[in-house]
Design an enzyme around this catalytic site. Structure first.
Site, PDB file in Angstrom:
ATOM      1  N   HIS A 306       0.859  -1.194   0.000  1.00 42.24           N
ATOM      2  CA  HIS A 306       0.000   0.000   0.000  1.00 42.24           C
ATOM      3  C   HIS A 306       0.888   1.235   0.000  1.00 42.24           C
ATOM      4  O   HIS A 306       1.950   1.248   0.614  1.00 42.24           O
ATOM      5  CB  HIS A 306      -0.896   0.017   1.254  1.00 42.24           C
ATOM      6  CG  HIS A 306      -2.060   0.927   1.108  1.00 42.24           C
ATOM      7  ND1 HIS A 306      -1.969   2.267   1.368  1.00 42.24           N
ATOM      8  CD2 HIS A 306      -3.335   0.698   0.716  1.00 42.24           C
ATOM      9  CE1 HIS A 306      -3.140   2.830   1.147  1.00 42.24           C
ATOM     10  NE2 HIS A 306      -3.999   1.902   0.746  1.00 42.24           N
ATOM     11  N   ASP A 363      -7.971  -5.033  -0.331  1.00 37.35           N
ATOM     12  CA  ASP A 363      -8.448  -5.869  -1.445  1.00 37.35           C
ATOM     13  C   ASP A 363      -8.131  -7.343  -1.276  1.00 37.35           C
ATOM     14  O   ASP A 363      -8.635  -8.175  -2.028  1.00 37.35           O
ATOM     15  CB  ASP A 363      -7.827  -5.356  -2.756  1.00 37.35           C
ATOM     16  CG  ASP A 363      -8.350  -3.974  -3.094  1.00 37.35           C
ATOM     17  OD1 ASP A 363      -7.540  -3.059  -3.299  1.00 37.35           O
ATOM     18  OD2 ASP A 363      -9.576  -3.802  -3.079  1.00 37.35           O
TER      19      ASP A 363
HETATM   20  C1  SDX Z   1      -6.092   0.223  -3.000  1.00 37.74           C
HETATM   21  O1  SDX Z   1      -4.254   4.626  -2.001  1.00 37.74           O
HETATM   22  C2  SDX Z   1      -5.247   4.070  -1.450  1.00 37.74           C
HETATM   23  O2  SDX Z   1      -5.708   4.478  -0.389  1.00 37.74           O
HETATM   24  C3  SDX Z   1      -5.828   2.892  -2.214  1.00 37.74           C
HETATM   25  C4  SDX Z   1      -6.849   2.072  -1.473  1.00 37.74           C
HETATM   26  C5  SDX Z   1      -8.116   2.845  -1.238  1.00 37.74           C
HETATM   27  O3  SDX Z   1      -8.853   2.510  -0.282  1.00 37.74           O
HETATM   28  O4  SDX Z   1      -8.437   3.743  -2.051  1.00 37.74           O
HETATM   29  O5  SDX Z   1      -6.340   1.635  -0.223  1.00 37.74           O
HETATM   30  C6  SDX Z   1      -7.244   0.835  -2.272  1.00 37.74           C
HETATM   31  O6  SDX Z   1      -5.833   0.563  -4.118  1.00 37.74           O
HETATM   32  C7  SDX Z   1      -5.233  -0.781  -2.252  1.00 37.74           C
HETATM   33  C8  SDX Z   1      -4.011  -1.273  -3.113  1.00 37.74           C
HETATM   34  C9  SDX Z   1      -4.505  -2.349  -4.069  1.00 37.74           C
HETATM   35  N1  SDX Z   1      -3.435  -2.708  -5.022  1.00 37.74           N
HETATM   36  C10 SDX Z   1      -2.822  -3.906  -4.965  1.00 37.74           C
HETATM   37  O7  SDX Z   1      -3.039  -4.754  -4.088  1.00 37.74           O
HETATM   38  C11 SDX Z   1      -1.845  -4.153  -6.117  1.00 37.74           C
HETATM   39  C12 SDX Z   1      -0.559  -4.758  -5.562  1.00 37.74           C
HETATM   40  N2  SDX Z   1       0.131  -3.721  -4.798  1.00 37.74           N
HETATM   41  C13 SDX Z   1       1.136  -2.956  -5.479  1.00 37.74           C
HETATM   42  O8  SDX Z   1       1.036  -2.810  -6.838  1.00 37.74           O
HETATM   43  C14 SDX Z   1       1.668  -1.762  -4.697  1.00 37.74           C
HETATM   44  O9  SDX Z   1       1.919  -2.199  -3.434  1.00 37.74           O
HETATM   45  C15 SDX Z   1       0.828  -0.498  -4.647  1.00 37.74           C
HETATM   46  C16 SDX Z   1       0.458  -0.030  -6.004  1.00 37.74           C
HETATM   47  C17 SDX Z   1      -0.399  -0.731  -3.852  1.00 37.74           C
HETATM   48  C18 SDX Z   1       1.667   0.569  -3.947  1.00 37.74           C
HETATM   49  O10 SDX Z   1       2.742   0.832  -4.766  1.00 37.74           O
HETATM   50  P1  SDX Z   1       3.854   1.929  -4.358  1.00 37.74           P
HETATM   51  O11 SDX Z   1       3.515   2.597  -3.099  1.00 37.74           O
HETATM   52  O12 SDX Z   1       4.091   2.776  -5.574  1.00 37.74           O
HETATM   53  O13 SDX Z   1       5.103   1.046  -4.023  1.00 37.74           O
HETATM   54  P2  SDX Z   1       6.153   0.578  -5.090  1.00 37.74           P
HETATM   55  O14 SDX Z   1       5.465   0.069  -6.320  1.00 37.74           O
HETATM   56  O15 SDX Z   1       7.163   1.661  -5.223  1.00 37.74           O
HETATM   57  O16 SDX Z   1       6.808  -0.704  -4.349  1.00 37.74           O
HETATM   58  C19 SDX Z   1       7.850  -0.539  -3.401  1.00 37.74           C
HETATM   59  C20 SDX Z   1       8.619  -1.863  -3.459  1.00 37.74           C
HETATM   60  C21 SDX Z   1       9.085  -2.226  -4.888  1.00 37.74           C
HETATM   61  O17 SDX Z   1      10.213  -3.067  -4.747  1.00 37.74           O
HETATM   62  P3  SDX Z   1      11.717  -2.410  -4.860  1.00 37.74           P
HETATM   63  O18 SDX Z   1      11.723  -1.603  -6.166  1.00 37.74           O
HETATM   64  O19 SDX Z   1      11.827  -1.518  -3.632  1.00 37.74           O
HETATM   65  O20 SDX Z   1      12.646  -3.590  -4.863  1.00 37.74           O
HETATM   66  O21 SDX Z   1       7.740  -2.942  -3.052  1.00 37.74           O
HETATM   67  C22 SDX Z   1       7.568  -3.825  -4.161  1.00 37.74           C
HETATM   68  C23 SDX Z   1       7.954  -3.068  -5.422  1.00 37.74           C
HETATM   69  O22 SDX Z   1       8.392  -3.960  -6.443  1.00 37.74           O
HETATM   70  N3  SDX Z   1       6.144  -4.185  -4.172  1.00 37.74           N
HETATM   71  C24 SDX Z   1       5.669  -5.408  -4.406  1.00 37.74           C
HETATM   72  C25 SDX Z   1       4.282  -5.304  -4.259  1.00 37.74           C
HETATM   73  N4  SDX Z   1       3.954  -4.039  -3.953  1.00 37.74           N
HETATM   74  C26 SDX Z   1       5.109  -3.350  -3.904  1.00 37.74           C
HETATM   75  N5  SDX Z   1       6.296  -6.580  -4.725  1.00 37.74           N
HETATM   76  C27 SDX Z   1       5.485  -7.637  -4.910  1.00 37.74           C
HETATM   77  N6  SDX Z   1       4.125  -7.635  -4.780  1.00 37.74           N
HETATM   78  C28 SDX Z   1       3.497  -6.474  -4.464  1.00 37.74           C
HETATM   79  N7  SDX Z   1       2.161  -6.445  -4.337  1.00 37.74           N
END
Ligand code: SDX
Length: 427
Positions: A306, A363
């Site tokens: 998140h 989710d």
């Molecule tokens: C919602 O914002 C809100 O409030 C949203 C929400 C709401 O109520 O409106 O809460 C609802 O959208 C919840 C989120 C639902 N999405 C997912 O479950 C999709 C999977 N999650 C990711 O795609 C990700 O965690 C995000 C999009 C939710 C957040 O992404 P960020 O904050 O931009 O973080 P990032 O992509 O920069 O990741 C940081 C690190 C990275 O690794 P490094 O580059 O540091 O090595 O964490 C890793 C990412 O690769 N990472 C994951 C991951 N999420 C982040 N690795 C594997 N699986 C994941 N799910």
């Protein structure tokens, strides 16, 4: 806390005011940054940028705190109901019994959707994704309700809120009825809001329909948990579109499209599809955890991570507990739930996820409940939209009533510098 932040640039010192929120969040007010220094900030994804001051929701990502208008999500999901929470989120206070009754009565003035809207729905193929249909139908509502909301008038704003709450629920359920080839139902003004959701979705003309209180209460709780979440992607979209003074329906329609994305609200559908893929692939959680950690593999563990919560998403805790209760009460033994719990258990002890503070989000478990409640996978994000509607309305209303400026971020240009036109033979 110091009253100002100091910036040194090109040997010059600049001071910028510090703004502290009611929960002691600290912000550096850079409103005059470019005018004073000529420089701008650069913050892709706005990870460090506050777009506004808001009185609606307080989130603490480190502590896993979520409050609507000061009330904790735990308190509200245990004691309130979705319509009351919608009133709270939009108008700022828990309603009196009369206010709540009037709110429900006033929403009922708008629950009949113009019959011509059915022609728009008919134009979609049966396999169209419900979120695309919902975004289009929401925008189309403007054609049948062209009156511009006078945000200076409390009554006008109130009526627009009631109209949006009334019509959005109906057209959202129509997207499901369309995929099933079922006749479209009408809102029944003698029944409650969430009762109507159940009927609009599932009642068939060929047999009597009984609302299961276990299912209805679980859905009411899920809508509460999705109602608001400050400046998430879709809410920021609603604010941005509304900041140009585009209408409320047009702004909500844009929010629906933003929510559709699998990184945002579309994650609840993506979680179920991921769990089903793991199940069909033999149920090996470890294999998929390794894929999620492999930088060369685009696979992400959907439902994990998140932007704000670097602790457990408080909603995920409540939904996980509700999933156990609902599946037990319905006597549903879903192997998918066991795979989800295994994934969660292993991820929570795995260094990759721990070091990145990746925890289950709202989710991760919601899809499991929706599936047990008979909601089809492609409707999961529509469920999210129905829940999030009061939050979108509240934030749009706050932005317009506060007369916030049109949103127009800057950029840093990194393209070609000036060059002259080349004739075709010279290219
Ligand atoms: C919602 O914002 C809100 O409030 C949203 C929400 C709401 O109520 O409106 O809460 C609802 O959208 C919840 C989120 C639902 N999405 C997912 O479950 C999709 C999977 N999650 C990711 O795609 C990700 O965690 C995000 C999009 C939710 C957040 O992404 P960020 O904050 O931009 O973080 P990032 O992509 O920069 O990741 C940081 C690190 C990275 O690794 P490094 O580059 O540091 O090595 O964490 C890793 C990412 O690769 N990472 C994951 C991951 N999420 C982040 N690795 C594997 N699986 C994941 N799910």
């Amino acid at each position: 806390m110091s009253k100002t932040a100091i910036l040194e640039l090109d040997g010059k010192r600049y001071e910028f005011p510090i703004f502290v929120g009611s929960e002691n969040e600290v912000a550096i007010d850079v409103e005059k940054l470019r005018a004073l220094t000529g420089a701008i900030t650069l913050d892709p994804g706005f990870k460090n940028s506050g777009s506004c001051k808001s009185e609606i929701t307080y989130l603490d990502g480190e502590e896993g705190i979520l409050r609507y208008r000061g009330y904790s999500i735990e308190d509200l999901s245990a004691n309130s109901n979705f319509l009351e929470v919608s009133y709270l989120v939009i108008f700022g206070e828990l309603p009196t019994a009369k206010q709540l009754k009037d709110f429900e009565t006033d929403i009922r003035k708008y629950t009949l959707v113009n019959e011509e809207m059915k022609g728009i729905l008919d134009g979609f193929p049966k396999h169209a994704h419900p979120m695309g249909v919902l975004s289009s139908l929401t925008s189309a509502l403007t054609a049948f309700n062209p009156k511009v909301v006078n945000v200076e008038s409390e009554k006008d704003m109130y009526d627009a809120v009631c109209k949006t709450m009334g019509k959005f629920l109906v057209i959202a359920t129509w997207t499901y009825r369309k995929t099933k080839g079922y006749p479209l139902n009408y809102y029944d003004n003698t029944k409650g809001y969430v009762d109507n959701f159940m009927r609009l979705m599932f009642e068939l003309p060929t047999e009597p329909y009984e609302i299961d209180p276990v299912i209805k209460n679980a859905i009411d709780k899920l809508f509460i948990l999705h109602a608001e979440h400050e400046q998430n992607c879709s809410t920021s979209t609603v604010r941005m579109v509304g900041s140009s003074h585009a209408g409320l329906f047009a702004s909500i329609s844009a929010g629906v499209s933003a929510l559709w994305g699998p990184l945002h609200g579309g994650a609840n559908q993506a979680v179920l599809e991921m769990l089903e893929e793991i199940q069909n692939d033999g149920g090996d959680a470890e294999k998929y955890l390794d894929k999620a950690k492999d930088k060369n593999d685009p696979f992400r563990l959907m439902g994990f991570g998140h932007r704000v919560y670097k602790n457990f998403d408080p909603r995920a805790r409540i939904i996980k507990k509700a999933a156990d209760e609902v599946l037990a009460k319905l006597g549903v033994d879903d192997p998918i739930l066991a795979i989800a719990k295994k994934l969660e258990e292993r991820a929570l002890e795995d260094e990759y996820f721990k070091s990145r503070s990746l925890y289950p989000n709202v989710d991760f478990y919601s899809g499991i409940i929706y599936r047990a409640l008979g909601i089809p996978t492609e409707m999961f994000t529509v469920m999210f939209a129905i829940g999030r509607l009061p939050g979108w309305i509240a934030q749009w209303k706050e932005m317009r009533v506060n007369k916030e400026p049109i949103a127009r971020p800057r950029q840093v240009y990194v393209g070609e510098t000036l060059r002259s036109y080349k004739k075709m033979d010279d290219r």
